[in-house]
Design a protein around this motif. Structure first.
Motif, short mmCIF file in Angstrom:
data_model
loop_
_atom_site.label_atom_id
_atom_site.label_comp_id
_atom_site.label_asym_id
_atom_site.label_seq_id
_atom_site.Cartn_x
_atom_site.Cartn_y
_atom_site.Cartn_z
N LEU A 1 13.27 3.39 14.41
CA LEU A 1 12.36 2.30 14.06
C LEU A 1 12.65 1.82 12.64
CD1 LEU A 1 10.46 4.54 15.81
CD2 LEU A 1 8.94 2.57 15.73
N ILE A 2 12.65 0.51 12.46
CA ILE A 2 12.85 -0.12 11.16
C ILE A 2 11.68 -1.07 10.93
CG2 ILE A 2 14.38 -1.50 9.73
CD1 ILE A 2 16.66 -0.67 11.62
N HIS A 3 10.98 -0.90 9.83
CA HIS A 3 9.83 -1.76 9.49
C HIS A 3 10.19 -2.65 8.30
CE1 HIS A 3 7.23 1.41 11.60
NE2 HIS A 3 7.17 0.31 12.32
N ILE A 4 9.89 -3.94 8.40
CA ILE A 4 10.04 -4.88 7.30
C ILE A 4 8.66 -5.50 7.05
CG2 ILE A 4 11.08 -7.02 6.49
CD1 ILE A 4 12.85 -5.05 9.16
N ALA A 5 8.09 -5.20 5.90
CA ALA A 5 6.73 -5.66 5.57
C ALA A 5 6.75 -6.43 4.26
CB ALA A 5 5.77 -4.48 5.48
N ASP A 6 5.82 -7.43 4.13
CA ASP A 6 5.70 -8.18 2.89
C ASP A 6 4.24 -8.44 2.59
OD1 ASP A 6 6.56 -10.58 5.11
OD2 ASP A 6 4.81 -11.00 3.86
N THR A 7 3.97 -8.89 1.37
CA THR A 7 2.60 -9.19 0.94
C THR A 7 2.38 -10.69 0.87
OG1 THR A 7 3.30 -9.06 -1.38
CG2 THR A 7 2.46 -7.03 -0.35
N GLY A 8 3.12 -11.43 1.72
CA GLY A 8 3.02 -12.88 1.73
C GLY A 8 1.76 -13.39 2.38
N PRO A 9 1.70 -14.71 2.63
CA PRO A 9 0.47 -15.34 3.13
C PRO A 9 0.26 -15.15 4.62
CG PRO A 9 2.18 -16.98 2.86
CD PRO A 9 2.74 -15.71 2.31
N GLY A 10 1.20 -14.54 5.32
CA GLY A 10 1.06 -14.39 6.77
C GLY A 10 1.60 -15.62 7.51
#
Length: 476
Positions: free
Chosen positions: A394-403
């Protein structure tokens, strides 16, 4: 499995044919063997009769009781020796019946031995026969005995039964060995090919289902190689067909948008051509932007329609190195913008994938996250993590952007409909999802709201099975 169904299989027919052929070979061996046994039986009685006659040669006379005992031990009725051209009846006893035949064993042909042996076996009646042979150690010119055929026939029947039993045992073990050999060398590889074809038919876009040639038999390996090449060509053709179908559905919308964009550009061109108004001159950048948007739209559409993604070349990929390369590239693009990157990827984690295609997938997701955060003008963070369990990586790519906007979430992986930013055409995520599916995995949007967005890439560890893996939904 019923007996009839078993014998309709390749294993069953090989087993049946093996038993038939071995038994046929044993029968061909049995005929000369039984004739040779008859000859040996008669020769042994001639030898025993000669030994019995030595008692009389040693003494000119013996009593009747001893003579009967010698004849009984030899298994004959009388013994005649020819020595020095003189035919002499050495031992004798009453003969129960007339002599039915005379057999000369001094120089018999193979055909005569076979014919005589067959006549003994087929005739159940007791007969008296005369047998002529050469004395042992050249002790005379010839020896002649008379004997009953019943002991001979019984001995031949017992010998035949032993031969048939031995033949049955040999047939069984030969058939078993050939059964195992055929199953391992032919049937099992054929089942592997059939299983690969069945598995591939369930999901032709899954590169894990393309057969990997492994047969040791040259002919079967050539068949596997031909099947592999055909499956690879078919997978590419199916992908091209899918893209062309999607492109056909988008042509009408693209044409409409392109006409509006070019109409706007044409209006500005007309004003520039006939007016010296400073306001018109200030509008020149808008003209440039409109034309540029038209060019970008055309290039993206043509690129998607012509792209032919090859089947992934699966091999061991150290994911930490790949993620570091993607993040280093994105750091160059942010300049002085307040955007940080974090990695949580084990340095020793190696997964099975196409490194070039996986790089494109991760790069696309990280780039989208970076563009979304920079569009807000606010600081943010992008994190990439990876781990494994017993079944998948599993590879997760997450950000704190506006969605993502609601419309983008509804058509996220659909070309020309799932654009996530203004001016985009929704091709990046569609291609990324297709590349992941080619690995037998799936790309999932796990979360997207005002706190940020989180994608997950699932890559299975195992090879595709013939029954097919259950398809998980694209959106969580």
């Amino acid at each position: 499995m019923t007996l009839r169904r078993f014998f309709n299989t390749l294993n069953g027919r090989f087993l049946m044919l093996t038993v038939i052929f071995v038994m046929a070979a044993e029968i061909m061996i049995f005929v000369p063997s039984i004739s040779r046994f008859r000859e040996d039986f008669l020769l042994s009685h001639l030898e025993r009769a000669q030994i019995a006659s030595l008692a009389l040669l040693a003494n000119d006379s013996i009593d009747m009781q001893l003579e009967d005992e010698l004849l009984a031990n030899a298994g004959v009725y009388n013994v005649v020796l020819r020595r020095n051209e003189i035919r002499q009846l050495v031992l004798s006893s009453p003969i129960p019946a007339q002599i039915s035949g005379t057999y000369d064993l001094r120089s018999p042909s193979a055909w005569d031995l076979i014919k005589d042996a067959a006549s003994v076996l087929v005739n159940p009646n007791d007969q008296v026969i005369r047998v002529i042979g050469d004395p042992v150690k050249e002790a005379g010119l010839l020896i002649e005995v008379t004997l009953s055929t019943t002991p001979l026939r019984m001995a031949m029947i017992e010998y035949g039964i032993r031969i048939l039993m031995l033949s049955a045992v040999i047939s069984f073990f030969t058939a078993a060995l050939l059964f195992v050999a055929v199953r391992q060398l032919i049937v099992k590889p054929i089942k592997h090919v059939v299983g690969a074809m069945t598995s591939y038919a369930l999901a032709p876009e899954d590169a894990r289902r393309i057969i990997e040639p492994s047969a040791g038999v040259t002919e079967l390996r050539e068949a596997e190689i031909a099947l592999c090449e055909m499956q690879m060509e078919l997978t590419g053709a199916l992908r091209q067909k899918e893209r062309l179908a999607q492109l056909g559905g988008a042509v009408a919308k693209v044409s409409h948008d392109l006409r509006n964009i070019l109409t706007t550009a044409q209006l500005f061109t007309d004003r520039l051509e006939y007016s010296d108004d400073p306001a018109v001159i200030r509008s020149a950048p808008k003209l440039v932007n409109s034309i540029q948007r038209a060019v970008n739209l055309c290039e993206s559409t043509l690129a998607f329609g012509k792209a032919e993604e090859p089947a992934p070349a699966l091999k061991g990929v150290r994911i930490s190195e790949l993620v570091a390369e993607v993040i280093d590239s994105e750091r160059l693009a942010i300049g002085d913008f307040d955007l940080s990157f974090s990695e949580d990827v084990p340095a020793t984690l190696v997964l099975r994938a196409d490194d070039e295609q996986l790089h494109r997938v991760i790069s696309n997701l990280v780039r989208n996250a970076r563009q979304a955060i920079m569009a807000t003008g606010k600081s943010g963070e992008i994190s990439v993590s990876s781990f494994e369990d017993t079944d998948e990586w599993l590879i997760h790519i997450a950000d704190t952007g506006p969605g993502l906007p609601k419309k983008a979430r509804e058509h996220l992986f659909q070309p020309f409909q799932g654009g996530t930013r203004k001016g985009g055409f929704g091709l990046g995520l569609a291609i990324a999802s297709e590349l992941v599916r080619g690995h037998g995995g799936h790309l999932i949007l796990e979360n997207s709201d005002e706190t940020g967005t989180r994608f997950a890439i699932h890559l299975p560890k195992g090879f595709a099975q013939s029954e097919g893996a259950a398809q998980k939904p694209i959106l969580a």
